[in-house]
Design an enzyme around this catalytic site. Structure first.
Site, PDB file in Angstrom:
ATOM      1  N   GLY A   1       0.837  -1.198   0.000  1.00 20.16           N
ATOM      2  CA  GLY A   1       0.000   0.000   0.000  1.00 20.16           C
ATOM      3  C   GLY A   1       0.873   1.250   0.000  1.00 20.16           C
ATOM      4  CB  SER A   2       0.216   4.627   1.320  1.00 21.30           C
ATOM      5  OG  SER A   2      -1.013   4.736   0.623  1.00 21.30           O
ATOM      6  CB  VAL A   3       4.574   1.702   3.660  1.00 18.06           C
ATOM      7  CG1 VAL A   3       3.884   2.118   4.956  1.00 18.06           C
ATOM      8  CG2 VAL A   3       4.175   0.300   3.252  1.00 18.06           C
TER       9      VAL A   3
END
Lengths: 461, 464
Positions: free
Chosen positions: B207-209
């Site tokens: 995801g966004s990491v």
């Protein structure tokens, strides 16, 4: 050095083995050396020291190696039994004492062993009675009917029956020997002895098979039959009897193999124990693992892997039939071969007594006693090493068990009595007796024992 | 008769010689094969007689020891399940896992490094003992991680970014090694898979990491600067695929730093498409995604899709960590540590020293550089952007008063279920001593679920 002192000297290794062995095992358990560690060695020293003294007094000229070999075997035996279960070792110690008493009684009582000749049929019947008793009253242990209970004590009649039957065989063959060697008829070009003298042979053949059937005891029947064959061979000098006898036994056995599943099972396990290594083949497979674990020099006394976490032995019947597996593991190939050689030396000394004896009965008796002893050792040693099919039978002087210990001490006493006579006693047979009476050295006697004056009696026998 | 008796003796000689031959065969020739036979339990038994080496944390807490029963040593785990996911078990029945397996030669005392010691033991009659392991794990940080994660399925990894030393690592649900033999049947049946160490074996969409990798690549390649301006309309069409922000938010005009602070998907999709599949794949590989870890504990390699198979739509998706990108929590911690450590990723290690029982060090593990995918300057720029995330962005729940914390949240969408919650971060931001990666399976938002866990671990790490 006199033969008596030789014996005392040869007893030393057994004493040292017991003393050092128990000390090692104790120290390993307690992680400290205590004076008590030396007690078993001291007790053993006392016991065999006494036996030595008795032997010196009663049969001074007898073979000096047999008693030390016995001492070595039984000291190693009690040591390994202690490793398996200390409680059993204490019992074994009691049996050794009982066996020693029996040894003294037999030695003193049967110094004139030729008296046995007079009772040969009674003895033979006694042997058969013991076997019948086992058939009727025996209880099954590990699939074989071997035990009967006498009060609190378990008793294995076949161990004693073997002595009775050896004496009977020797006495009977002594009587019919001449007739067996003289052939009266020829059949297919082979000389046949009179059939009626083959009676005992046929009887024993039937008896051995009956043993297999009723006692499910392969080992004992093989032992009896093998001993009989050895005796017949020695008595007649004709290999023909061995062939016929072995053929008869093989024929009977192959029929039984077809009929009885337990015989098939034993042979099947021997042929391929890996087929069911956790089930039927377990005992033998674990025995092989034990030998492999021992390797060349063994894991050391007290270092073997004998027990499961539950405390029971990994190999069932480790203290009796499989004691040699424990020895192979803890003392390695070196120790195991030493044991095998001890038995071979015992056989050699025993047969030497036979060779040196002056009359047929003594010869046959010594041969029979030695053969039954050596064969019993071979059957169980071969069985636990997968050389031959496994038959449940004890390893003489090493295995745990009162009947085995006591009967083998009796065997030893009898053999020493014969040995005494061979070394110094008077020849009993007609020619020898006549020669003695005439005070003349006859050719026969001189031939029998070259280099030694026949009839020169020494000692008080 | 005498001749027959002699022949009988020779017959016995043959019998007993056959016995000796058979014994020699069993005890010498066939012995190696018999000793290693599958049905032979003696090997296990002989190992039980050797005191297995202990495992101790860096702050001296015993994690695995022995208790003696008779002549046997039985494995004991005084801290229970605290470290079970990676310490593993040493069971007579079920074998070994984790460090117990990876360092079995050392622990069982069979490593070559112990040859001299074994020989001395033999000569002096001392019982032979296995070697001890001294870990990099700090029991206080470990306990904080375990407590903060609680019963939620997921994983936490904490590292020292300067060395790669693992300070804490946990996975949930896990097993209790003390009752492994009794629990085994239910453990292998359990669908939550408590025997799997999620930190090193669990593969998750980042995801966004993953935006950290895209940001590092964009800055390093010069495609963007933190001040580059972007316009967000709530969604962006990339090769027929509509990229949209979480919860349908519209951010309007903003710079690139702001895009990381607010975790704006459309902007990262644009930067990712600008960089192209090849460059993204190169940076993902540079940070270690797709390569097996070079430590004995093993673990999943993670994956970034092959550039050849990536069209614009997939590149856009990968740019905010969706699609076919898969990483382990440990890998995410290492990527973050690379940024914290000025662009250099270190090789992780868990075992600092192997010592024999007289405390002589047999083997020592030190810091080893794994890769340097970005420059120190780029790393500094990413770090500054991450500080904003915690100060005023999606990761404020990770903030610690008095310490500057850098971080990044992730909320990875999962088909047919609640999103996985991620947080990666480090502190102090200007001179990081601890990096943390938190994953909570189906935990919802990273900022809401994962960031507080990370905060607790960072605090414990800073206090150590």
């Amino acid at each position: 050095m006199t033969s008596r002192s030789k014996e005392l000297l040869f007893l030393l290794p057994a004493m040292l083995l017991t003393t050092i062995g128990f000390a090692i095992v104790f120290v390993r358990q307690a992680e400290a050396f205590e004076l008590i560690s030396l007690a078993p060695g001291a007790a053993f020293l006392g016991l065999f020291g006494l036996l030595h003294v008795v032997r010196r007094l009663v049969v001074p000229a007898a073979d000096p190696y047999l008693l030390p070999i016995t001492a070595l075997l039984s000291s190693l035996g009690i040591l390994m039994i202690y490793r398996v279960e200390p409680r059993l070792a204490a019992q074994q110690a009691v049996w050794l004492v009982v066996g020693s008493v029996a040894f003294v009684i037999v030695l003193v009582g049967l110094r004139r062993f030729e008296r046995l000749l007079e009772y040969k049929y009674l003895i033979g019947l006694g042997g058969i009675a013991l076997l019948v008793l086992t058939m009727v009253a025996g209880r099954e242990v590990y699939g074989a009917r071997l035990w009967i209970r006498v009060g609190p004590v378990g008793f294995q009649p076949p161990e004693f029956a073997k002595l009775f039957l050896v004496v009977f065989f020797a006495a009977y063959l002594d009587q019919v020997r001449e007739m067996l060697t003289v052939s009266t008829r020829r059949f297919l070009g082979v000389a046949l002895p009179p059939l009626r003298h083959l009676g005992p042979l046929i009887t024993i053949w039937g008896l051995s098979l009956a043993l297999m059937i009723f006692l499910k005891d392969l080992g004992t029947s093989l032992l009896f039959f093998g001993t009989l064959l050895a005796l017949i061979y020695v008595a007649t000098g004709r290999f023909f009897y061995v062939v016929v006898g072995a053929g008869l036994f093989a024929g009977g056995a192959s029929v039984l193999y077809r009929i009885f599943p337990h015989v098939q099972l034993r042979v099947g396990i021997w042929l391929d124990p890996w087929q069911d290594p956790l089930g039927r083949g377990y005992q033998l497979v674990q025995s092989l693992f034990a030998f492999a674990a021992g390797g060349l020099f063994g894991r050391g006394l007290g270092e073997g892997y004998l027990h499961l976490a539950s405390g029971s032995t990994i190999i069932p019947a480790l203290e009796t039939d499989f004691i040699f597996s424990a020895i192979g593991e803890e003392l390695g190939l070196v120790g195991a071969v030493a044991i095998v050689l001890l038995y071979l030396v015992f056989v050699q000394r025993g047969l030497r007594v036979a060779v040196r004896s002056h009359d047929d009965f003594a010869r046959l008796l010594a041969t029979g006693l030695t053969a039954v002893f050596g064969l019993q050792a071979f059957l169980i040693l071969g069985g636990v090493t997968k050389l031959i099919p496994l038959t449940g039978i004890t390893l003489p002087f090493v295995s745990y068990g009162g009947s085995s210990i006591v009967s083998n001490f009796c065997l030893l006493a009898l053999l020493l009595a014969v040995s005494e006579r061979a070394a110094g006693g008077a020849p009993r047979d007609a020619a020898g007796r006549a020669a003695l009476e005439a005070g003349v050295r006859t050719g026969t006697a001189a031939q029998d024992r070259p280099g030694r004056a026949a009839g020169a009696r020494t000692g008080s026998a | 008769m005498e001749r027959s008796i002699r022949k009988l003796f020779w017959f016995f000689t043959v019998l007993f010689l056959a016995l000796i031959a058979q014994l020699s065969y069993l005890q010498v020739w066939a012995a190696p094969e018999l000793r290693t036979h599958a049905n032979n339990t003696r090997a296990v038994e002989s190992e039980m007689r050797v005191e297995r080496g202990s495992v101790v944390s860096s702050d001296g807490v015993l994690l695995a020891g022995n208790r003696k029963e008779g002549v046997y040593f039985l494995r004991d785990y005084p801290v229970g399940d605290l470290v079970s996911p990676w310490l593993g078990y040493s069971s007579l029945r079920y074998g070994r896992s984790g460090l117990e397996r990876a360092y079995n030669l050392e622990l069982a005392g069979e490593t070559d490094a112990l040859v001299v010691r074994s020989y001395i033991d033999l000569l002096t009659g001392r019982p032979h003992r296995g070697a001890d392991l001294v870990l990099t794990i700090d029991s206080r940080v470990q306990r904080a991680a375990v407590e903060a994660l609680g019963g939620a399925p997921g994983a936490v990894v904490a590292l020292d970014p300067r060395t790669g030393a693992v300070l804490a690592m946990t996975s949930s649900p896990r097993f209790d090694p003390r009752t492994l033999d009794e629990d085994w049947a239910s453990l292998i049946e359990d669908e939550s898979r408590p025997l799997v160490d999620r930190a090193v074996q669990g593969l998750y969409p980042p995801g966004s990491v993953f935006k950290l990798v895209v940001a590092a690549a964009g800055l390093e390649e010069g495609v963007v600067t933190p001040g580059t301006m972007f316009e967000d309309e709530g969604s962006w069409l990339a090769g027929g695929y509509r990229v949209s922000n979480n919860d349908g938010k519209v951010f309007g005009e903003h710079d690139f730093a702001e895009a990381l602070t607010r975790s704006i998907n459309t902007t990262f999709a644009k930067v990712g498409v600008d960089l192209g599949a090849d460059t993204l794949a190169r940076y993902a590989a540079g940070f270690g995604i797709g390569s097996a870890l070079s430590w004995r504990l093993g673990g999943a390699a993670g994956s970034f899709p092959a550039p050849a198979g990536l069209d614009t739509a997939h590149v856009a998706q990968a740019s905010f960590g969706q699609g076919e990108v898969l990483v382990t929590p440990l890998q995410m911690a290492l990527i973050t540590a690379g940024i914290a450590n000025g662009g250099t990723v270190m090789v992780p290690y868990l075992v600092a020293e192997v010592r024999d029982y007289s405390q002589i060090v047999l083997e020592k593990t030190g810091p080893t550089r794994a890769s340097s995918p970005i420059s120190e300057a780029t790393a500094g720029e990413v770090r500054d952007m991450m500080v904003q995330v915690v100060e005023r962005g999606t990761g404020t729940a990770a903030a610690i008063s008095g310490v500057e914390v850098a971080g990044k949240t992730g909320t990875a969408q999962v088909e047919g279920g609640e999103s996985h919650a991620w947080f990666v971060g480090f502190a102090p931001a200007d001179d990081p001593t601890i990096v943390v990666a938190v994953l909570v399976e189906h935990g919802g938002s990273g900022g809401g679920t994962a960031a507080p866990i990370a905060r607790a671990v960072l605090r414990a790490g800073l206090e150590r």
